[in-house]
Write a protein that holds these residues in place. Structure first.
Motif, short mmCIF file in Angstrom:
data_model
loop_
_atom_site.label_atom_id
_atom_site.label_comp_id
_atom_site.label_asym_id
_atom_site.label_seq_id
_atom_site.Cartn_x
_atom_site.Cartn_y
_atom_site.Cartn_z
N ILE A 100 0.85 -1.18 0.00
CA ILE A 100 0.00 0.00 0.00
C ILE A 100 0.89 1.24 0.00
O ILE A 100 1.81 1.34 0.81
CB ILE A 100 -0.91 0.01 1.24
CG1 ILE A 100 -1.78 -1.24 1.26
CG2 ILE A 100 -1.76 1.27 1.28
CD1 ILE A 100 -2.57 -1.41 2.54
N SER A 101 0.60 2.16 -0.88
CA SER A 101 1.35 3.42 -0.89
C SER A 101 1.03 4.21 0.37
O SER A 101 -0.01 4.00 1.01
CB SER A 101 0.99 4.25 -2.12
OG SER A 101 -0.34 4.75 -2.00
N ALA A 102 1.90 5.11 0.72
CA ALA A 102 1.68 5.96 1.90
C ALA A 102 0.37 6.73 1.77
O ALA A 102 -0.40 6.83 2.73
CB ALA A 102 2.86 6.91 2.09
N GLU A 103 0.10 7.23 0.58
CA GLU A 103 -1.14 7.99 0.35
C GLU A 103 -2.38 7.14 0.61
O GLU A 103 -3.32 7.57 1.28
CB GLU A 103 -1.15 8.51 -1.08
CG GLU A 103 -2.41 9.26 -1.46
CD GLU A 103 -2.44 9.69 -2.92
OE1 GLU A 103 -3.47 10.23 -3.33
OE2 GLU A 103 -1.44 9.49 -3.64
N ASN A 104 -2.38 5.91 0.10
CA ASN A 104 -3.53 5.04 0.30
C ASN A 104 -3.61 4.49 1.71
O ASN A 104 -4.70 4.25 2.22
CB ASN A 104 -3.53 3.92 -0.73
CG ASN A 104 -3.88 4.43 -2.11
OD1 ASN A 104 -4.64 5.38 -2.26
ND2 ASN A 104 -3.30 3.83 -3.13
N LEU A 105 -2.48 4.33 2.37
CA LEU A 105 -2.48 3.92 3.77
C LEU A 105 -3.19 4.99 4.62
O LEU A 105 -4.01 4.67 5.47
CB LEU A 105 -1.04 3.70 4.26
CG LEU A 105 -0.89 3.30 5.72
CD1 LEU A 105 -1.56 1.97 6.00
CD2 LEU A 105 0.58 3.24 6.08
N VAL A 106 -2.88 6.24 4.35
CA VAL A 106 -3.53 7.34 5.07
C VAL A 106 -5.03 7.32 4.81
O VAL A 106 -5.84 7.49 5.73
CB VAL A 106 -2.90 8.70 4.68
CG1 VAL A 106 -3.72 9.86 5.21
CG2 VAL A 106 -1.46 8.78 5.18
N LYS A 107 -5.44 7.10 3.56
CA LYS A 107 -6.86 7.04 3.23
C LYS A 107 -7.56 5.93 4.02
O LYS A 107 -8.65 6.13 4.55
CB LYS A 107 -7.06 6.80 1.74
CG LYS A 107 -6.74 7.96 0.86
CD LYS A 107 -6.96 7.58 -0.60
CE LYS A 107 -6.55 8.67 -1.56
NZ LYS A 107 -6.78 8.26 -2.97
N LEU A 108 -6.93 4.75 4.06
CA LEU A 108 -7.51 3.63 4.81
C LEU A 108 -7.62 3.95 6.30
O LEU A 108 -8.64 3.67 6.93
CB LEU A 108 -6.68 2.36 4.62
CG LEU A 108 -6.82 1.65 3.30
CD1 LEU A 108 -5.74 0.58 3.15
CD2 LEU A 108 -8.20 1.03 3.17
#
Length: 68
Positions: A40-48
């Motif tokens: 998971i990219s950092a950006e998508n980790l934050v979204k999750l």
């Protein structure tokens, strides 16, 4: 560690498609994250984390306490 599949199950058995739509990614991305095919990219980790109201440590399994 909390898995994405566990989080989806806790949210009224949310489908992978619904999660993908909610955070703006493809359903294939969600499937691959759950099967550990893709990281998971950092950006998508934050979204999750924001969507499920959990910490990155919880999702990544890095919330272990260390003793000195």
């Amino acid at each position: 560690m909390i898995t994405i599949a566990e989080l989806r199950a806790r949210h009224n058995k949310m489908s992978q498609q619904k999660l993908a739509d909610e955070i703006g990614v493809s359903v294939d991305s969600v499937r691959r994250w759950e099967k550990n095919i893709y990281s998971i990219s950092a950006e998508n980790l934050v979204k999750l984390c924001k969507y499920f109201n959990v910490s990155a440590d919880d999702l990544l399994g890095t919330n272990k306490k260390f003793s000195a």
